[in-house]
Design a protein around this motif. Structure first.
Motif, PDB file in Angstrom:
ATOM      1  N   THR A  27       3.862  10.716  -9.193  1.00 44.21           N
ATOM      2  CA  THR A  27       4.314  10.499  -7.825  1.00 44.21           C
ATOM      3  C   THR A  27       3.564   9.278  -7.335  1.00 44.21           C
ATOM      4  O   THR A  27       2.332   9.201  -7.487  1.00 44.21           O
ATOM      5  CB  THR A  27       3.988  11.712  -6.938  1.00 44.21           C
ATOM      6  N   VAL A  28       4.263   8.303  -6.759  1.00 41.91           N
ATOM      7  CA  VAL A  28       3.630   7.040  -6.383  1.00 41.91           C
ATOM      8  C   VAL A  28       3.768   6.779  -4.893  1.00 41.91           C
ATOM      9  O   VAL A  28       4.851   6.892  -4.323  1.00 41.91           O
ATOM     10  CB  VAL A  28       4.224   5.864  -7.189  1.00 41.91           C
ATOM     11  N   LEU A  29       2.651   6.425  -4.289  1.00 36.64           N
ATOM     12  CA  LEU A  29       2.597   5.939  -2.910  1.00 36.64           C
ATOM     13  C   LEU A  29       2.290   4.455  -2.989  1.00 36.64           C
ATOM     14  O   LEU A  29       1.614   4.013  -3.927  1.00 36.64           O
ATOM     15  CB  LEU A  29       1.479   6.635  -2.135  1.00 36.64           C
ATOM     16  N   THR A  30       2.734   3.673  -2.014  1.00 33.78           N
ATOM     17  CA  THR A  30       2.429   2.245  -2.023  1.00 33.78           C
ATOM     18  C   THR A  30       1.884   1.798  -0.680  1.00 33.78           C
ATOM     19  O   THR A  30       2.169   2.404   0.356  1.00 33.78           O
ATOM     20  CB  THR A  30       3.673   1.395  -2.384  1.00 33.78           C
ATOM     21  N   ALA A  31       1.096   0.722  -0.745  1.00 35.30           N
ATOM     22  CA  ALA A  31       0.544   0.111   0.463  1.00 35.30           C
ATOM     23  C   ALA A  31       0.489  -1.394   0.234  1.00 35.30           C
ATOM     24  O   ALA A  31       0.198  -1.846  -0.876  1.00 35.30           O
ATOM     25  CB  ALA A  31      -0.853   0.656   0.753  1.00 35.30           C
ATOM     26  N   ALA A  32       0.746  -2.161   1.301  1.00 34.32           N
ATOM     27  CA  ALA A  32       0.770  -3.618   1.203  1.00 34.32           C
ATOM     28  C   ALA A  32      -0.522  -4.267   1.679  1.00 34.32           C
ATOM     29  O   ALA A  32      -0.688  -5.477   1.550  1.00 34.32           O
ATOM     30  CB  ALA A  32       1.948  -4.178   1.989  1.00 34.32           C
ATOM     31  N   ASP A  33      -1.433  -3.478   2.232  1.00 30.39           N
ATOM     32  CA  ASP A  33      -2.711  -4.036   2.682  1.00 30.39           C
ATOM     33  C   ASP A  33      -3.783  -2.957   2.636  1.00 30.39           C
ATOM     34  O   ASP A  33      -3.491  -1.772   2.452  1.00 30.39           O
ATOM     35  CB  ASP A  33      -2.592  -4.642   4.081  1.00 30.39           C
ATOM     36  N   GLY A  34      -5.018  -3.386   2.799  1.00 36.15           N
ATOM     37  CA  GLY A  34      -6.145  -2.467   2.689  1.00 36.15           C
ATOM     38  C   GLY A  34      -6.204  -1.408   3.773  1.00 36.15           C
ATOM     39  O   GLY A  34      -6.601  -0.271   3.514  1.00 36.15           O
ATOM     40  N   ASP A  35      -5.792  -1.768   4.977  1.00 34.96           N
ATOM     41  CA  ASP A  35      -5.825  -0.784   6.065  1.00 34.96           C
ATOM     42  C   ASP A  35      -4.862   0.366   5.781  1.00 34.96           C
ATOM     43  O   ASP A  35      -5.200   1.538   5.939  1.00 34.96           O
ATOM     44  CB  ASP A  35      -5.484  -1.452   7.406  1.00 34.96           C
ATOM     45  N   ASP A  36      -3.653   0.019   5.332  1.00 39.60           N
ATOM     46  CA  ASP A  36      -2.665   1.050   4.990  1.00 39.60           C
ATOM     47  C   ASP A  36      -3.144   1.851   3.775  1.00 39.60           C
ATOM     48  O   ASP A  36      -2.945   3.063   3.714  1.00 39.60           O
ATOM     49  CB  ASP A  36      -1.303   0.417   4.730  1.00 39.60           C
TER      50      ASP A  36
END
Length: 124
Positions: A27-36
């Motif tokens: 199962t994969v979650l993604t984030a585009a920056d460090g805060d997220d």
């Protein structure tokens, strides 16, 4: 099911890694920056996070430090992903508590193998 967070500000890399991990059954979650990325770790508590070192907001190193300092998520496995290949960069990543360090450019197959290896070590 094992959950992996992929945090990278490069959308192509983020999507490639997410695709490879999903195809392997994660199962994969993604984030585009460090805060997220930090918010997702705190909210979803993934088994492992793949963090790009140089991201907007918090860097991958800063996210790693905050994760390691958090009692509830401090044991989250972390692989740093970066173009910084100097020996001092690698040493710094491990000294902050990274479980592995992958240098760009990288093989998606190798990254998958490293994710599996880190997760296998954490369950044995």
């Amino acid at each position: 099911m094992t959950t992996v967070l992929v945090a990278d500000d490069d959308r192509d890399i983020r999507e490639l890694v997410a695709f490879k991990l999903q195809a392997a059954g994660f199962t994969v979650l993604t984030a585009a920056d460090g805060d997220d990325a930090l918010a997702q770790v705190l909210q979803h508590r993934p088994d492992l996070a793949v963090l790009d070192v140089m991201m907007p907001g918090r860097s991958g190193r800063q996210v790693l430090q905050e994760v390691r300092g958090h009692e509830e998520v401090g044991a989250t496995r972390v692989i740093l992903l970066t173009a910084k290949a100097q020996e001092s960069d690698v040493e710094s990543g491990f000294s902050l508590g990274a479980d592995d360090y992958v240098v760009k450019p990288f093989s998606p197959r190798e990254l998958l193998s490293r994710v599996q290896a880190v997760l296998a070590r954490s369950t044995s």
